[in-house]
Scaffold this motif. Sequence first.
Motif, PDB file in Angstrom:
ATOM      1  N   GLY A 177      25.392 -49.923  36.265  1.00 24.39           N
ATOM      2  CA  GLY A 177      25.211 -48.754  35.406  1.00 24.39           C
ATOM      3  C   GLY A 177      25.151 -49.058  33.928  1.00 24.39           C
ATOM      4  O   GLY A 177      25.107 -48.124  33.108  1.00 24.39           O
ATOM      5  N   TYR A 178      25.136 -50.340  33.561  1.00 22.93           N
ATOM      6  CA  TYR A 178      25.007 -50.681  32.153  1.00 22.93           C
ATOM      7  C   TYR A 178      23.563 -50.480  31.698  1.00 22.93           C
ATOM      8  O   TYR A 178      22.621 -50.656  32.475  1.00 22.93           O
ATOM      9  N   GLN A 179      23.408 -50.134  30.437  1.00 22.92           N
ATOM     10  CA  GLN A 179      22.091 -49.978  29.834  1.00 22.92           C
ATOM     11  C   GLN A 179      21.762 -51.231  29.040  1.00 22.92           C
ATOM     12  O   GLN A 179      22.612 -51.746  28.311  1.00 22.92           O
ATOM     13  N   GLU A 180      20.535 -51.741  29.190  1.00 20.77           N
ATOM     14  CA  GLU A 180      20.123 -52.924  28.431  1.00 20.77           C
ATOM     15  C   GLU A 180      19.890 -52.537  26.975  1.00 20.77           C
ATOM     16  O   GLU A 180      19.163 -51.588  26.676  1.00 20.77           O
ATOM     17  N   ILE A 181      20.534 -53.282  26.072  1.00 16.03           N
ATOM     18  CA  ILE A 181      20.451 -52.990  24.633  1.00 16.03           C
ATOM     19  C   ILE A 181      19.795 -54.173  23.942  1.00 16.03           C
ATOM     20  O   ILE A 181      20.399 -55.246  23.807  1.00 16.03           O
ATOM     21  N   GLY A 182      18.577 -54.008  23.487  1.00 15.34           N
ATOM     22  CA  GLY A 182      17.928 -55.082  22.751  1.00 15.34           C
ATOM     23  C   GLY A 182      17.982 -56.397  23.508  1.00 15.34           C
ATOM     24  O   GLY A 182      17.744 -56.449  24.716  1.00 15.34           O
ATOM     25  N   MET A 183      18.295 -57.462  22.809  1.00 17.02           N
ATOM     26  CA  MET A 183      18.330 -58.803  23.366  1.00 17.02           C
ATOM     27  C   MET A 183      19.765 -59.198  23.697  1.00 17.02           C
ATOM     28  O   MET A 183      20.652 -59.096  22.844  1.00 17.02           O
ATOM     29  N   ASP A 184      20.004 -59.586  24.949  1.00 18.16           N
ATOM     30  CA  ASP A 184      21.285 -60.168  25.381  1.00 18.16           C
ATOM     31  C   ASP A 184      22.420 -59.163  25.558  1.00 18.16           C
ATOM     32  O   ASP A 184      23.514 -59.563  25.959  1.00 18.16           O
ATOM     33  N   HIS A 185      22.250 -57.911  25.257  1.00 13.41           N
ATOM     34  CA  HIS A 185      23.368 -56.973  25.238  1.00 13.41           C
ATOM     35  C   HIS A 185      23.203 -55.850  26.273  1.00 13.41           C
ATOM     36  O   HIS A 185      22.086 -55.415  26.562  1.00 13.41           O
ATOM     37  N   PHE A 186      24.340 -55.387  26.757  1.00 16.32           N
ATOM     38  CA  PHE A 186      24.391 -54.308  27.736  1.00 16.32           C
ATOM     39  C   PHE A 186      25.553 -53.399  27.348  1.00 16.32           C
ATOM     40  O   PHE A 186      26.571 -53.868  26.830  1.00 16.32           O
ATOM     41  N   VAL A 205       2.418 -51.562  19.592  1.00 11.79           N
ATOM     42  CA  VAL A 205       2.670 -52.391  20.766  1.00 11.79           C
ATOM     43  C   VAL A 205       3.973 -51.930  21.403  1.00 11.79           C
ATOM     44  O   VAL A 205       4.909 -51.508  20.707  1.00 11.79           O
ATOM     45  N   LYS A 206       4.014 -51.969  22.729  1.00 13.46           N
ATOM     46  CA  LYS A 206       5.229 -51.631  23.463  1.00 13.46           C
ATOM     47  C   LYS A 206       5.534 -52.757  24.444  1.00 13.46           C
ATOM     48  O   LYS A 206       4.674 -53.145  25.243  1.00 13.46           O
ATOM     49  N   VAL A 207       6.750 -53.270  24.344  1.00 15.26           N
ATOM     50  CA  VAL A 207       7.176 -54.366  25.211  1.00 15.26           C
ATOM     51  C   VAL A 207       7.440 -53.811  26.602  1.00 15.26           C
ATOM     52  O   VAL A 207       8.090 -52.768  26.762  1.00 15.26           O
ATOM     53  N   THR A 208       6.941 -54.491  27.623  1.00 18.57           N
ATOM     54  CA  THR A 208       7.147 -54.052  29.001  1.00 18.57           C
ATOM     55  C   THR A 208       8.529 -54.479  29.493  1.00 18.57           C
ATOM     56  O   THR A 208       9.238 -55.248  28.837  1.00 18.57           O
ATOM     57  N   ARG A 209       8.887 -53.992  30.649  1.00 22.47           N
ATOM     58  CA  ARG A 209      10.155 -54.388  31.269  1.00 22.47           C
ATOM     59  C   ARG A 209      10.204 -55.913  31.435  1.00 22.47           C
ATOM     60  O   ARG A 209      11.217 -56.553  31.157  1.00 22.47           O
ATOM     61  N   LYS A 210       9.100 -56.472  31.894  1.00 21.77           N
ATOM     62  CA  LYS A 210       9.019 -57.921  32.069  1.00 21.77           C
ATOM     63  C   LYS A 210       9.168 -58.639  30.733  1.00 21.77           C
ATOM     64  O   LYS A 210       9.800 -59.687  30.637  1.00 21.77           O
ATOM     65  N   GLY A 211       8.596 -58.061  29.682  1.00 20.73           N
ATOM     66  CA  GLY A 211       8.581 -58.712  28.383  1.00 20.73           C
ATOM     67  C   GLY A 211       9.909 -58.719  27.661  1.00 20.73           C
ATOM     68  O   GLY A 211      10.104 -59.505  26.722  1.00 20.73           O
ATOM     69  N   ARG A 212      10.835 -57.865  28.068  1.00 20.22           N
ATOM     70  CA  ARG A 212      12.123 -57.796  27.361  1.00 20.22           C
ATOM     71  C   ARG A 212      12.867 -59.127  27.391  1.00 20.22           C
ATOM     72  O   ARG A 212      13.566 -59.473  26.445  1.00 20.22           O
ATOM     73  N   ALA A 213      12.719 -59.862  28.462  1.00 25.99           N
ATOM     74  CA  ALA A 213      13.395 -61.158  28.560  1.00 25.99           C
ATOM     75  C   ALA A 213      12.819 -62.172  27.575  1.00 25.99           C
ATOM     76  O   ALA A 213      13.443 -63.193  27.300  1.00 25.99           O
ATOM     77  N   PHE A 214      11.638 -61.867  27.027  1.00 29.93           N
ATOM     78  CA  PHE A 214      10.971 -62.788  26.107  1.00 29.93           C
ATOM     79  C   PHE A 214      10.801 -62.150  24.721  1.00 29.93           C
ATOM     80  O   PHE A 214       9.839 -62.436  24.018  1.00 29.93           O
ATOM     81  N   ILE A 215      11.755 -61.296  24.349  1.00 28.23           N
ATOM     82  CA  ILE A 215      11.612 -60.559  23.090  1.00 28.23           C
ATOM     83  C   ILE A 215      11.578 -61.501  21.885  1.00 28.23           C
ATOM     84  O   ILE A 215      10.911 -61.219  20.885  1.00 28.23           O
ATOM     85  N   ARG A 216      12.249 -62.639  21.958  1.00 31.94           N
ATOM     86  CA  ARG A 216      12.186 -63.593  20.849  1.00 31.94           C
ATOM     87  C   ARG A 216      10.763 -64.128  20.680  1.00 31.94           C
ATOM     88  O   ARG A 216      10.288 -64.307  19.559  1.00 31.94           O
TER      89      ARG A 216
END
Length: 449
Positions: A278-287, A414-425
Amino acid sequence: MDYRLVEKYNVAVPRYTSYPAVPLWDSTDLNPERWMNQVVEAFEKDREISLYIHLPYCESLCTYCGCNKHITKNHLVEQPYVQAVLKEWRMYTSRFPEKAILREIHLGGGTPTFFSPENLRVLIEGILAEAEVADFHSFSFEAHPFSTSDEHLETLFNLGFNRLSLGIQDFDPKILSLINRFQTAEQVEHIVSKAREIGYESINFDLIYGLPQQTEGNIRTNLKWVESLKPDRIAFYSYAHVPGVAPSQRAYDESDLPLGEAKWNLYRLGADGFLKMGYQEIGMDHFALPQDDLAKSARAHKLHRNFMGYTPHHTHLALALGASSISDVWSAFAQNEKKLKDYLHRVNTEDYPPLIKTHYHSDEDLKTRAKLLNLICHFEGEWLDERDYFDDFLKSRFRLLEEDGLLKVFPYQVKVTRKGRAFIRNVCSVLDRKLSAGELQKPTFSKAV
């Protein structure tokens, strides 16, 4: 996800805690008076400020750590350091036309709980004597489970602290021993229980994936502890193996590390586990849990990121005190003296903060910084009002990421996809015109995964 994408994008890139990244600053102008004028100008826009205080001492060396720290068991160092930090604070407050309003304080390290509760009280009371406190404030500190006592928790809570971040990294005693970190799950459990009993509003766990000899079994055990203790926030960091920057990491070599697909699987297992809880993904590395302020600010599109990490608050002025700390006035950055001995000497003998490095933003820097923040906080960027910024060069680079399914490119967005979030850097690096291909080959930055 096709692992070929991981292989393709697992390159060295900045973490974008700032733009430009610290190694790419233009530090040709180290004029302390110019810096102080920038600070006052930012203060006059808004009295509410954020304050970071770096407390660098640790009793033992955690070999994975790349932070600025000083190892000692001599606690006589505490009082001189506290007095130096308070003197540096007064260098700033003496320039302000009225008292600052503290929206955020964060005690980082090193190990803030190396300091006795009494010395932390002296430090915070000295800070508060020169300022007011915002009605809605966030005061937090980093807590080592081994050295954090009930008295630490009570003293800081009574001084207005309402958040704490527990540096856990992993719950397995074998892995903790490998990285020379000594704590127990029972200590973590006690601190969480006591903090909630006292009244702390938010508790964060720092966990790392990719540590030496870490397996999927370790990640599953960590997930069980998270499910049991239910911290409000989780920072799930990739272990960055940069022995050239952090020599203590030579205590083990790459044969001890889960690399490539093995490391990626640790990340996916952990991230998926947090989401299922039930955690929400927050930006990079955070929940964060949905009711936490961090998650609320993300949903409201108000999330901000500074040198202290993700925050619901954006202040024009984010001052940093102590050795190696970095201040931000939005239009410029400044870093303090890194060497502890030199920091103490300069604070006690000079009239200006002990700066060693500054960067003053160009108009182009400021535009890029704003775009990067939107990407790394909200996974999107928009250029409708600045069409000249979104030129053919950027479009072509974004199109390459679109082909791999990491984002969607629209005429001026541009909108980052779900897949792309892991590569936000990697996505952010598209905007980074200061980052040459040569810089990517240097050991300056950690890899994206």
